[in-house]
Design an enzyme around this catalytic site. Sequence first.
Site, PDB file in Angstrom:
ATOM      1  N   CYS A  95     -45.134  60.267 102.326  1.00 43.69           N
ATOM      2  CA  CYS A  95     -43.804  60.613 102.817  1.00 43.69           C
ATOM      3  C   CYS A  95     -42.816  60.427 101.662  1.00 43.69           C
ATOM      4  O   CYS A  95     -43.213  60.101 100.554  1.00 43.69           O
ATOM      5  CB  CYS A  95     -43.472  59.684 103.994  1.00 43.69           C
ATOM      6  SG  CYS A  95     -42.466  60.464 105.240  1.00 43.69           S
ATOM      7  N   CYS A 124     -43.696  64.895 105.599  1.00 45.88           N
ATOM      8  CA  CYS A 124     -42.373  65.514 105.465  1.00 45.88           C
ATOM      9  C   CYS A 124     -42.433  66.564 104.364  1.00 45.88           C
ATOM     10  O   CYS A 124     -43.312  66.519 103.500  1.00 45.88           O
ATOM     11  CB  CYS A 124     -41.312  64.460 105.150  1.00 45.88           C
ATOM     12  SG  CYS A 124     -41.524  63.659 103.562  1.00 45.88           S
ATOM     13  N   CYS A 175     -45.208  65.997  95.895  1.00 46.15           N
ATOM     14  CA  CYS A 175     -46.392  65.169  95.701  1.00 46.15           C
ATOM     15  C   CYS A 175     -47.034  65.520  94.367  1.00 46.15           C
ATOM     16  O   CYS A 175     -47.043  66.686  93.970  1.00 46.15           O
ATOM     17  CB  CYS A 175     -47.382  65.420  96.839  1.00 46.15           C
ATOM     18  SG  CYS A 175     -48.871  64.428  96.731  1.00 46.15           S
TER      19      CYS A 175
END
Length: 135
Positions: free
Chosen positions: A10, A82, A89
């Site tokens: 997240c 999210c 990422c």
Amino acid sequence: MNKPIIYFLCTGNSCRSQMAEGLGKEILGDEWDVYSAGIEAHGINPKAVEMMDEIGIDIRNQESQVIDQNVLNESKLVITLCGDAKENCPVIPTGVETAHWGLVDPAKAEGTEEEVNKVFRDVRDEIKRRIEDLK
């Protein structure tokens, strides 16, 4: 033999991913090693702790952490919770299964305490349902 790793990611590793880690350990802990992390580490949201306490899962001893490339590389399944985590990422290694659960950020909920609690509960219960579907 080591258990496969599931990694919940997240933005701040404070609410959604922390609840997912606690629920994952409770529901999948016999079959998976469960971790969570964020793009940043914002500390665990006290409301997330409170809402998990309601269902008998204590997440007080979990730590808010940034994504660990080693854990990411060893993961069997990476789940982003999210859009920010999905877009920002680090590169997920080839062969690692991914899933995206775009969930509202309960930390941004506004209104009365009961209204805010409802958002946290709804997100917690949705995460629980999705984790149970992984069994």
